[in-house]
Design a protein around this motif. Structure first.
Motif, PDB file in Angstrom:
ATOM      1  N   UNK A   1      41.731  34.230  35.868  1.00 13.01           N
ATOM      2  CA  UNK A   1      42.467  35.472  35.665  1.00 13.01           C
ATOM      3  C   UNK A   1      42.915  35.464  34.206  1.00 13.01           C
ATOM      4  N   UNK A   2      42.219  36.224  33.379  1.00 14.44           N
ATOM      5  CA  UNK A   2      42.460  36.178  31.937  1.00 14.44           C
ATOM      6  C   UNK A   2      43.556  37.126  31.491  1.00 14.44           C
ATOM      7  N   UNK A   3      43.774  38.206  32.248  1.00 13.83           N
ATOM      8  CA  UNK A   3      44.823  39.163  31.889  1.00 13.83           C
ATOM      9  C   UNK A   3      45.450  39.724  33.152  1.00 13.83           C
ATOM     10  N   UNK A   4      46.775  39.739  33.147  1.00 12.27           N
ATOM     11  CA  UNK A   4      47.534  40.384  34.210  1.00 12.27           C
ATOM     12  C   UNK A   4      48.761  41.007  33.552  1.00 12.27           C
ATOM     13  N   UNK A   5      48.693  42.304  33.258  1.00 12.63           N
ATOM     14  CA  UNK A   5      49.835  42.931  32.588  1.00 12.63           C
ATOM     15  C   UNK A   5      51.052  42.991  33.501  1.00 12.63           C
ATOM     16  N   UNK A   6      52.229  43.128  32.899  1.00 17.15           N
ATOM     17  CA  UNK A   6      53.475  43.231  33.665  1.00 17.15           C
ATOM     18  C   UNK A   6      53.437  44.398  34.647  1.00 17.15           C
ATOM     19  N   UNK A   7      52.662  45.413  34.338  1.00 22.20           N
ATOM     20  CA  UNK A   7      52.573  46.600  35.193  1.00 22.20           C
ATOM     21  C   UNK A   7      51.696  46.362  36.425  1.00 22.20           C
ATOM     22  N   UNK A   8      50.948  45.272  36.452  1.00 25.75           N
ATOM     23  CA  UNK A   8      50.135  44.848  37.597  1.00 25.75           C
ATOM     24  C   UNK A   8      49.167  45.919  38.107  1.00 25.75           C
ATOM     25  N   UNK A   9      48.819  46.874  37.276  1.00 28.71           N
ATOM     26  CA  UNK A   9      47.914  47.956  37.669  1.00 28.71           C
ATOM     27  C   UNK A   9      46.448  47.599  37.432  1.00 28.71           C
ATOM     28  N   UNK A  10      46.202  46.431  36.855  1.00 28.15           N
ATOM     29  CA  UNK A  10      44.844  46.020  36.517  1.00 28.15           C
ATOM     30  C   UNK A  10      44.797  44.505  36.407  1.00 28.15           C
ATOM     31  N   UNK A  11      43.575  43.977  36.491  1.00 28.43           N
ATOM     32  CA  UNK A  11      43.356  42.555  36.269  1.00 28.43           C
ATOM     33  C   UNK A  11      42.089  42.368  35.458  1.00 28.43           C
ATOM     34  N   UNK A  12      42.097  41.320  34.658  1.00 25.30           N
ATOM     35  CA  UNK A  12      40.904  40.934  33.922  1.00 25.30           C
ATOM     36  C   UNK A  12      40.509  39.538  34.344  1.00 25.30           C
ATOM     37  N   UNK A  13      39.236  39.343  34.611  1.00 28.50           N
ATOM     38  CA  UNK A  13      38.689  38.035  34.978  1.00 28.50           C
ATOM     39  C   UNK A  13      37.665  37.624  33.933  1.00 28.50           C
ATOM     40  N   UNK A  14      37.615  36.345  33.642  1.00 29.61           N
ATOM     41  CA  UNK A  14      36.580  35.804  32.781  1.00 29.61           C
ATOM     42  C   UNK A  14      35.847  34.733  33.571  1.00 29.61           C
ATOM     43  N   UNK A  15      34.523  34.869  33.648  1.00 29.13           N
ATOM     44  CA  UNK A  15      33.719  33.896  34.382  1.00 29.13           C
ATOM     45  C   UNK A  15      33.492  32.657  33.528  1.00 29.13           C
ATOM     46  N   UNK A  16      32.995  31.598  34.142  1.00 29.00           N
ATOM     47  CA  UNK A  16      32.745  30.343  33.435  1.00 29.00           C
ATOM     48  C   UNK A  16      31.767  30.530  32.278  1.00 29.00           C
ATOM     49  N   UNK A  17      30.844  31.488  32.399  1.00 25.63           N
ATOM     50  CA  UNK A  17      29.872  31.697  31.321  1.00 25.63           C
ATOM     51  C   UNK A  17      30.309  32.773  30.322  1.00 25.63           C
ATOM     52  N   UNK A  18      31.563  33.267  30.462  1.00 20.43           N
ATOM     53  CA  UNK A  18      32.100  34.179  29.460  1.00 20.43           C
ATOM     54  C   UNK A  18      32.017  35.658  29.762  1.00 20.43           C
ATOM     55  N   UNK A  19      31.597  36.036  30.951  1.00 20.34           N
ATOM     56  CA  UNK A  19      31.569  37.456  31.309  1.00 20.34           C
ATOM     57  C   UNK A  19      32.996  37.938  31.549  1.00 20.34           C
ATOM     58  N   UNK A  20      33.310  39.130  31.049  1.00 18.78           N
ATOM     59  CA  UNK A  20      34.640  39.721  31.208  1.00 18.78           C
ATOM     60  C   UNK A  20      34.569  40.885  32.181  1.00 18.78           C
ATOM     61  N   UNK A  21      35.381  40.817  33.225  1.00 18.35           N
ATOM     62  CA  UNK A  21      35.410  41.834  34.278  1.00 18.35           C
ATOM     63  C   UNK A  21      36.788  42.484  34.260  1.00 18.35           C
ATOM     64  N   UNK A  22      36.816  43.801  34.331  1.00 16.61           N
ATOM     65  CA  UNK A  22      38.063  44.552  34.397  1.00 16.61           C
ATOM     66  C   UNK A  22      38.083  45.370  35.677  1.00 16.61           C
ATOM     67  N   UNK A  23      39.178  45.266  36.419  1.00 15.40           N
ATOM     68  CA  UNK A  23      39.420  46.094  37.602  1.00 15.40           C
ATOM     69  C   UNK A  23      40.709  46.851  37.313  1.00 15.40           C
TER      70      UNK A  23
END
Length: 184
Positions: A80-102
């Motif tokens: 879990x690479x990013x979780x803002x205080x507003x908790x309206x979104x999350x960012x994931x980074x995979x082991x090979x460096x892919x960045x996913x935004x929900x």
């Protein structure tokens, strides 16, 4: 980069960043990525999202979901690479460096975290299917927000091909195959 995407508010499409040349994966780019649906709901083409930054694919490529329930699960293993205080979104980074935004809903950053609960912490390792966020779907709708939830690969330029595995208009369960990306 993911934190900029999560905290993003509507940008004037005339000033949005230019797209990079398509189908040109950089050296050392990840070979493949498979994403499961993080949400139970209806698949929507990203180009049909009512937010120009997502619809124009300026922020990345993928699709969106209209949630049927207020749960977001990990679409793949990662950090879990990013979780803002507003908790309206999350960012994931995979082991090979892919960045996913929900990103749950449109402009839901304006809620300041109201109606959202995080079940993970920034920096935490997660496995596909782990519960990341929960949210009060009906309260967000009642507050006047569109709950359409983009699921994007924000470093999409690292891939030659990104394919939607569940057609727009179809219903998916959390964990169903949703997107694939490759350099083949």
């Amino acid at each position: 980069m993911i934190s900029e995407l999560i905290l993003y508010k509507d940008e004037d499409p005339k000033t949005a960043g230019a797209k990079k040349e398509e189908n040109a994966a950089p050296a050392g780019a990840p070979a493949a990525l498979a994403l499961a649906s993080p949400i139970r709901g209806e698949v929507v083409a990203l180009t049909d999202v009512k937010d120009e930054a997502f619809a124009s694919e300026t922020l990345g490529k993928g699709c969106a979901l209209i949630p049927a329930e207020g749960k977001v699960c990990a679409p793949c293993d990662g950090t879990l690479s990013v979780l803002p205080d507003t908790r309206h979104a999350v960012g994931l980074t995979t082991a090979d460096g892919s960045d996913i935004l929900i990103h749950v809903g449109m402009n839901t950053v304006e809620l300041g975290g109201k109606h959202f609960q995080a079940h993970v912490a920034e920096g935490q390792q997660v496995k596909k299917g782990d519960l990341l966020l929960s949210f009060d779907l009906e309260a967000i709708k009642a507050a006047g927000y569109d709950v359409t939830t983009p699921v994007i690969i924000s470093n999409a330029d690292d891939y030659k091909n990104i394919d939607l595995l569940a057609p727009a208009g179809s219903q998916v369960q959390a964990g169903d195959e949703l997107l694939s990306a490759s350099n083949l």
